[in-house]
Design a protein around this motif. Sequence first.
Motif, PDB file in Angstrom:
ATOM      1  N   SER A  60       0.806  -1.148  -0.012  1.00 43.53           N
ATOM      2  CA  SER A  60       0.089   0.040  -0.018  1.00 43.53           C
ATOM      3  C   SER A  60       0.722   1.169   0.055  1.00 43.53           C
ATOM      4  CB  SER A  60      -1.013   0.050   1.089  1.00 43.53           C
ATOM      5  OG  SER A  60      -0.026   0.070   2.399  1.00 43.53           O
ATOM      6  N   THR A  61       0.404   2.286  -0.471  1.00 36.65           N
ATOM      7  CA  THR A  61       1.108   3.461  -0.614  1.00 36.65           C
ATOM      8  C   THR A  61       0.570   4.597  -0.021  1.00 36.65           C
ATOM      9  OG1 THR A  61       0.368   3.867  -2.881  1.00 36.65           O
ATOM     10  CG2 THR A  61       2.565   2.759  -2.676  1.00 36.65           C
ATOM     11  N   GLN A  89      -0.101   8.539  -0.941  1.00 38.29           N
ATOM     12  CA  GLN A  89      -0.022   9.538  -2.024  1.00 38.29           C
ATOM     13  C   GLN A  89      -0.740  10.762  -1.599  1.00 38.29           C
ATOM     14  OE1 GLN A  89      -0.504   7.873  -5.935  1.00 38.29           O
ATOM     15  NE2 GLN A  89      -0.305   5.880  -5.469  1.00 38.29           N
ATOM     16  N   PRO A 106       2.848   9.427  -5.103  1.00 39.62           N
ATOM     17  CA  PRO A 106       3.322   8.685  -4.133  1.00 39.62           C
ATOM     18  C   PRO A 106       4.405   9.176  -3.187  1.00 39.62           C
ATOM     19  CG  PRO A 106       3.528   7.540  -6.250  1.00 39.62           C
ATOM     20  CD  PRO A 106       3.480   8.829  -6.364  1.00 39.62           C
ATOM     21  N   SER A 115       5.663   3.976   1.273  1.00 41.29           N
ATOM     22  CA  SER A 115       4.890   2.736   0.843  1.00 41.29           C
ATOM     23  C   SER A 115       4.866   1.863   2.241  1.00 41.29           C
ATOM     24  CB  SER A 115       5.882   2.014  -0.065  1.00 41.29           C
ATOM     25  OG  SER A 115       7.017   1.654   0.438  1.00 41.29           O
ATOM     26  N   ASN A 116       3.925   0.807   2.019  1.00 44.24           N
ATOM     27  CA  ASN A 116       3.715  -0.044   3.287  1.00 44.24           C
ATOM     28  C   ASN A 116       3.339   0.825   4.574  1.00 44.24           C
ATOM     29  OD1 ASN A 116       3.532  -2.489   4.495  1.00 44.24           O
ATOM     30  ND2 ASN A 116       5.568  -2.801   5.014  1.00 44.24           N
ATOM     31  N   GLU A 149       6.896  -0.493   7.866  1.00 44.78           N
ATOM     32  CA  GLU A 149       8.066  -0.985   7.021  1.00 44.78           C
ATOM     33  C   GLU A 149       8.941  -1.812   8.136  1.00 44.78           C
ATOM     34  OE1 GLU A 149       9.482   2.306   3.855  1.00 44.78           O
ATOM     35  OE2 GLU A 149       9.580   3.059   5.637  1.00 44.78           O
TER      36      GLU A 149
END
Length: 299
Positions: free
Chosen positions: A167-168, A170, A181, A184-185, A205
């Motif tokens: 998942s990101t 943004q 973006p 992430s994560n 992360e």
Amino acid sequence: MIPFSKVQLLFFLSVPFIVTTVSVAQNDTEIYVFDLNNDGTNYSISDPFNVTYQNPGYDNQPHFLPDGSMYYVSTRDGQTDVAQVEFQEYSWSWLTWTAGGSEYSPTPIPNSQDFSYIRLDTSGQQLLYRHDHATQEPRVLVKGLKIGYHCWFDENTLAVFVLGEPSTLQICNITDGECLPKHSNIGRSLHRIPNTSLLSFISKEHEPWQIKSYEPVAGTTHKIINVVGSSEDMCWASDGTLFMGSDSVLYKFHAAFDKDWVKVADLSEFGLSGITRLNINPDGNQIAIVVNQSPTAEK
């Protein structure tokens, strides 16, 4: 909190809340609103009020409005729709009823009477919509992104959780449709940090997961604190206090005063457990807490 009277109960049950089919995609949950008390150094909660009154299914995602009323989603006829409760009048109303789709995450749009929400259609399409207060019509806000959760910076800019592996996070500008973006994560909990230009999000992360702040102009990120256990739902009070729950226990953390999470209350005293989503009203004297539905809970 004023108790739920028989008259109010009859009015509430006259609205078509009770359903015979329940989606298997979510747990049966309830929303309780507590008085949130702060004596200057410590927080406590009292007087639980069951907003959704044991409605079968998924009752979740509370979000207070500036006027003190509250959006949430509730199950009826096998799907979730957006509802609103007016606490001063003790009235409930449905705001959406979309055939062939369910709505999630109703969120007021800054400087507007409109609200945004995620709609998941039976076809599998999942998009972010804007509900127009004047026309009662929806329109897509961000095309081409499967958004799970969102948070507004201002009326033109929002942070979104985009589904994917991973998942990101943004940042989207709805005037030109551009989404960039940034991380992430991430977890599902996105919030503006009160009285700042910062966003908070949960980074997955590394373990333990961390609550972090993000400054969208400079692009800087800083750790605030590790999450409680494996929780990923949180909210902010206007004084900069974070709240998070684990099972039946509600915790708070303020970076200026606390070295770690501090226990506020154990909801098992009210027969409640399974804390997930949280939201605090603009006056800072009420907190909405989502818990697992339990036949033994106080009503």
